[in-house]
Design an enzyme around this catalytic site. Structure first.
Site, PDB file in Angstrom:
ATOM      1  N   GLU A  59       0.806  -1.230   0.000  1.00 29.45           N
ATOM      2  CA  GLU A  59       0.000   0.000   0.000  1.00 29.45           C
ATOM      3  C   GLU A  59       0.838   1.279   0.000  1.00 29.45           C
ATOM      4  O   GLU A  59       0.647   2.153   0.844  1.00 29.45           O
ATOM      5  CB  GLU A  59      -0.978  -0.031   1.189  1.00 29.45           C
ATOM      6  CG  GLU A  59      -1.895  -1.245   1.131  1.00 29.45           C
ATOM      7  CD  GLU A  59      -2.836  -1.385   2.324  1.00 29.45           C
ATOM      8  OE1 GLU A  59      -2.825  -0.518   3.202  1.00 29.45           O
ATOM      9  OE2 GLU A  59      -3.585  -2.380   2.371  1.00 29.45           O
TER      10      GLU A  59
ATOM     11  N   ASN B 151       2.274  -4.750  -3.329  1.00 28.36           N
ATOM     12  CA  ASN B 151       0.869  -5.125  -3.130  1.00 28.36           C
ATOM     13  C   ASN B 151       0.039  -3.884  -2.820  1.00 28.36           C
ATOM     14  O   ASN B 151       0.478  -3.021  -2.066  1.00 28.36           O
ATOM     15  CB  ASN B 151       0.824  -6.104  -1.937  1.00 28.36           C
ATOM     16  CG  ASN B 151      -0.515  -6.763  -1.740  1.00 28.36           C
ATOM     17  OD1 ASN B 151      -1.127  -7.236  -2.701  1.00 28.36           O
ATOM     18  ND2 ASN B 151      -0.989  -6.818  -0.497  1.00 28.36           N
TER      19      ASN B 151
ATOM     20  N   HIS C 248     -10.268  -6.051  -2.526  1.00 28.19           N
ATOM     21  CA  HIS C 248     -11.337  -5.915  -1.524  1.00 28.19           C
ATOM     22  C   HIS C 248     -12.477  -5.200  -2.239  1.00 28.19           C
ATOM     23  O   HIS C 248     -12.438  -3.981  -2.428  1.00 28.19           O
ATOM     24  CB  HIS C 248     -10.857  -5.097  -0.318  1.00 28.19           C
ATOM     25  CG  HIS C 248      -9.795  -5.790   0.477  1.00 28.19           C
ATOM     26  ND1 HIS C 248     -10.042  -6.944   1.181  1.00 28.19           N
ATOM     27  CD2 HIS C 248      -8.484  -5.513   0.659  1.00 28.19           C
ATOM     28  CE1 HIS C 248      -8.932  -7.342   1.783  1.00 28.19           C
ATOM     29  NE2 HIS C 248      -7.969  -6.499   1.482  1.00 28.19           N
TER      30      HIS C 248
ATOM     31  N   GLU D 173      -5.935 -10.556  -1.805  1.00 28.20           N
ATOM     32  CA  GLU D 173      -6.755 -10.392  -0.593  1.00 28.20           C
ATOM     33  C   GLU D 173      -8.237 -10.304  -0.936  1.00 28.20           C
ATOM     34  O   GLU D 173      -8.993  -9.547  -0.336  1.00 28.20           O
ATOM     35  CB  GLU D 173      -6.347  -9.120   0.175  1.00 28.20           C
ATOM     36  CG  GLU D 173      -4.885  -9.071   0.543  1.00 28.20           C
ATOM     37  CD  GLU D 173      -4.495  -7.840   1.361  1.00 28.20           C
ATOM     38  OE1 GLU D 173      -5.392  -7.173   1.905  1.00 28.20           O
ATOM     39  OE2 GLU D 173      -3.293  -7.572   1.454  1.00 28.20           O
TER      40      GLU D 173
ATOM     41  N   ASP E  58     -12.073 -10.332  -1.259  1.00 28.55           N
ATOM     42  CA  ASP E  58     -13.345 -10.610  -0.591  1.00 28.55           C
ATOM     43  C   ASP E  58     -14.400  -9.727  -1.230  1.00 28.55           C
ATOM     44  O   ASP E  58     -14.076  -8.730  -1.883  1.00 28.55           O
ATOM     45  CB  ASP E  58     -13.298 -10.461   0.944  1.00 28.55           C
ATOM     46  CG  ASP E  58     -12.582  -9.219   1.441  1.00 28.55           C
ATOM     47  OD1 ASP E  58     -12.483  -8.243   0.684  1.00 28.55           O
ATOM     48  OD2 ASP E  58     -12.133  -9.224   2.600  1.00 28.55           O
TER      49      ASP E  58
HETATM   50  O1  9MR Z   1      -6.836  -8.811   8.134  1.00 33.24           O
HETATM   51  C1  9MR Z   1      -6.106  -7.835   8.815  1.00 33.24           C
HETATM   52  C2  9MR Z   1      -6.850  -7.423  10.069  1.00 33.24           C
HETATM   53  O2  9MR Z   1      -6.974  -8.500  10.960  1.00 33.24           O
HETATM   54  C3  9MR Z   1      -6.150  -6.251  10.712  1.00 33.24           C
HETATM   55  O3  9MR Z   1      -6.901  -5.805  11.821  1.00 33.24           O
HETATM   56  C4  9MR Z   1      -6.021  -5.149   9.690  1.00 33.24           C
HETATM   57  C5  9MR Z   1      -5.488  -3.853  10.276  1.00 33.24           C
HETATM   58  O4  9MR Z   1      -4.212  -3.552  10.040  1.00 33.24           O
HETATM   59  O5  9MR Z   1      -5.227  -5.631   8.615  1.00 33.24           O
HETATM   60  C6  9MR Z   1      -5.900  -6.622   7.934  1.00 33.24           C
HETATM   61  O6  9MR Z   1      -5.241  -6.995   6.758  1.00 33.24           O
HETATM   62  C7  9MR Z   1      -5.033  -5.961   5.796  1.00 33.24           C
HETATM   63  C8  9MR Z   1      -3.849  -6.358   4.985  1.00 33.24           C
HETATM   64  O7  9MR Z   1      -2.753  -6.590   5.817  1.00 33.24           O
HETATM   65  C9  9MR Z   1      -3.493  -5.301   3.952  1.00 33.24           C
HETATM   66  N1  9MR Z   1      -4.624  -4.977   3.146  1.00 33.24           N
HETATM   67  C10 9MR Z   1      -5.835  -4.667   3.831  1.00 33.24           C
HETATM   68  C11 9MR Z   1      -6.180  -5.794   4.817  1.00 33.24           C
HETATM   69  C12 9MR Z   1      -7.499  -5.503   5.469  1.00 33.24           C
HETATM   70  O8  9MR Z   1      -7.403  -4.386   6.294  1.00 33.24           O
END
Ligand code: 9MR
Length: 649
Positions: free
Chosen positions: A322, A365, A400, A429, A431
């Site tokens: 990101e 990513n 997402h 990722e 969903d």
């Molecule tokens: O799935 C992850 C969640 O459990 C955490 O609370 C969250 C906060 O940092 O991060 C989530 O995973 C993220 C991923 O690492 C990067 N892309 C977005 C995902 C969803 O927030």
């Protein structure tokens, strides 16, 4: 004391009494949760609760959440001190418990949190169930969270602590409940056997590796991504102290089951401890040469340790995550990484990762890479860095998304855009949220949303498979709807974004991927209706070229959820439709999905949404709504479709 209503898994916020029944045809009906512990302190004892140290616990009548008693903890000398309860022998490994506790300060204010302490072979670990939540002496605040024990333990305790003060506080009406798991369906195709063009993965926590969850994971997937366990806060919480207690069990599970692992993530602006961005002067880093050297040194040390720890067990790394922000003129996210080092943090990260893990594919990513402005900035960045010789092997598209967004066309453009760079692409990722705005909340996933979701999964997977020369894996951000980050993002509400439902059963979305011919287009809501809802279905009949089924699928004091299925039973296809009925009990629709609603007094009119306007002869569509009622909730006796009276089934 009055017993608390039993917790519904879906009710992540403090629950009113909600009789939730399933509205989905394919998902298993959620039975009433089974409560395994209740502490109300009404008998004037501490009911087994003990301090974590030398603090004092006593029943109190000063305040109570329900009844007249609560539990007071006083004499605290550290913030971690608080009430704790032994749940060893109460909580079983692999079962997801919803734990609820009410907290109120005796004086002052603080942040309270709910956690579980567990010991394995004498080594303690602390799992946070609910993070810091503001609490005052003026009101009771509910902490509700979900916890799955994923390890063998010899001690297990639930506890409440505060973040910054040692003030006394009360707790009351503690409950823990679970919905019994269903066995994994073994008679359906494995996703990984159907989609053979590339590995299909799921993001996991420990909870996804045990009992039925573990069986579901290994049946359908051939790759995993630890969702949080490899992030900086989990692996290097304090400088140069590396810990793999979260990730090691997941890695061992993957290895034992022949699952590939995506390493996520070496560098991110989130879930990175504050010490990383603190200068030698103890202050938050500003853009100085010293800070840049210090920060890049920390970055290099981190990657050297973490990537080396797992060696060839991790075949793909999200090296940076990101980094793009399309609202910036140059498209670069203004993180401390960027502010202090410019692009050098990205260059350093890839250089070091390649050095330590020469076998691994190295990824950049990001999310929303389907958005043209973001996609284009990312493309330009990769192009520039690759021209400099930065070893970027692939671009990760998080995906997402939701049931309405993005379009297939934009998703395809996302893929074709990066093809000239000759790098791999992965969906990392994915969903598909059932929500299309932050203001929607459904107690139960509506059948039509789940159907729409199935089409999205069908179409997206078909697209990915067409681009299998580009795409080297597709990962979903979770295993089943019982554990998804979308339950608390962007607001707290139950979402259902994955292929399997909260009880691990295949959804329509699964069939969208595994065999779209099995998507049930005429799926009607489950006829199971809460006993408290009466009457539940229409009984009057009529004649006409349409048929309507009206169901109340959930009801609670003052509110209800309904589903309406409308079928075109005539011989002529409809290009648009308008469904009308009268509410005779003063009911009012507050929110409707699957169409556009207007209500004038008792008269409700629903016109089609853009995607379900065409109703072929013999076709049907479903809509759902939330409504309010007072007194009684009678079922409408008559419906018209485009002015024609329908048969009411
Ligand atoms: O799935 C992850 C969640 O459990 C955490 O609370 C969250 C906060 O940092 O991060 C989530 O995973 C993220 C991923 O690492 C990067 N892309 C977005 C995902 C969803 O927030």
């Amino acid at each position: 004391m009055r017993a608390l209503p039993r917790l519904a898994l879906a009710a992540l916020t403090a629950a009113a009494t909600v009789a939730v029944v399933s509205a989905t045809a394919d998902a298993a009906a959620d039975p009433a949760p089974i409560t395994v512990l209740t502490s109300d302190f009404e008998d004037g004892t501490v009911q087994g609760w003990a301090g974590r140290s030398a603090e004092t616990l006593a029943p109190s009548t000063a305040v109570a959440h329900g009844g007249t008693n609560s539990l007071l903890v006083s004499g605290r000398t550290a913030t971690w001190q608080g009430p704790s309860l032994d749940v060893f022998g109460t909580f079983e490994k692999g079962t997801a418990y919803t734990i609820s506790v009410w907290v109120r300060m005796a004086s002052g204010s603080d942040n309270a949190r709910l956690s579980v302490e567990r010991h394995t072979a004498g080594v303690a670990s602390y799992d946070q169930v609910v993070g810091n939540t503001a609490v005052t002496s003026g009101a009771w605040v509910n902490l509700t969270g979900r916890y799955t024990l994923a390890a063998d333990v010899d001690l297990l305790r639930v506890y409440v602590e505060t973040a910054s003060t040692t003030e006394s506080f009360h707790i009351d009406d503690v409950t823990a409940a679970y919905v019994p798991a269903l066995p994994v369906q073994t008679d359906i195709p494995s996703v990984k056997d159907v989609v053979t063009e590339f590995p299909v993965g799921a993001a996991i926590t420990g909870a996804e590796t045990v009992t039925e969850h573990g069986r579901l994971l290994t049946k359908h997937f051939d790759s995993v991504t630890p969702g949080n366990a490899l992030k900086w806060d989990a692996t290097e919480p304090t400088e140069n102290t590396f810990t793999y207690t979260q990730a090691d069990p997941l890695m061992a599970f993957a290895k034992a089951n022949g699952l590939a692992v995506r390493g996520h993530t070496l560098v991110w602006h989130n879930q990175t401890p504050s010490w990383v961005f603190t200068g030698a002067d103890g202050q938050p880093m500003t853009a100085t040469a010293e800070n840049k050297t210090l920060l890049l040194g920390r970055l290099e040390n981190h990657i050297r340790n973490v990537a080396a720890h797992y060696g060839t067990d991790i075949g793909v790394w999200d090296v940076v995550n990101e980094v793009i922000d399309e609202s910036q003129p140059d498209g670069m996210r203004r993180s401390t990484w960027y502010n202090v080092t410019g692009l050098d943090y990205i260059r350093t990260a890839f250089r070091v990762a390649r050095e330590v893990a020469p076998h691994a594919k190295l990824y950049i990513n990001d999310y929303n890479t389907n958005v043209p402005a973001k996609r284009d900035f990312l493309f330009t960045l990769i192009q520039q860095l690759k021209a400099e010789g930065v070893p970027i092997d692939g671009v990760g598209h998080q995906m997402h998304i939701n049931i309405n967004w993005p379009s297939l066309v934009d998703t395809e453009s996302m893929l074709t855009k990066f093809m000239p760079l000759n790098i791999d692409q992965q969906i990392t990722e994915m969903d598909v949220s059932i929500y299309t705005s932050n203001s929607e909340t459904f107690p139960t996933p509506p059948a039509d949303r789940l159907l729409k979701q199935a089409y999205v999964y069908r179409d997206m997977f078909a697209l990915f498979r067409r681009y299998s020369s580009e795409i080297t894996s597709v990962t979903l951000w979770g295993l089943a709807d019982d554990n998804t980050w979308l339950d608390t993002f962007p607001v707290t509400r139950k979402d259902a974004p994955l292929l399997f439902d909260t009880r691990l059963q295949a959804k329509q979305a699964y069939w969208g991927v595994a065999d779209p011919t099995k998507i049930e287009t005429s799926a009607s809501p489950s006829p199971s209706v809460s006993a408290s809802v009466s009457p539940s279905t229409s009984t009057s009949t009529g004649t006409g070229s349409c048929a309507v089924t009206y169901r109340v699928t959930g009801s609670w004091p003052g509110g209800f959820q309904g589903d309406v299925k409308v079928a075109n039973t005539g011989g002529v296809a409809l290009g648009s439709w308008k469904l009308a009925w009268q509410f005779t009990g003063g009911q009012q629709v507050s929110q409707l999905w699957g169409g556009a609603v207007t209500q004038s007094g008792a008269a409700v009119t629903v016109t089609n949404a853009t995607w379900n306007g065409s109703l072929p002869a013999g076709g049907s569509t479903s809509l759902g709504f939330l409504g309010s009622w007072t007194g009684s909730n009678p079922v409408p006796a008559a419906f018209t479709l485009n002015g024609t009276t329908c048969t009411v089934l």
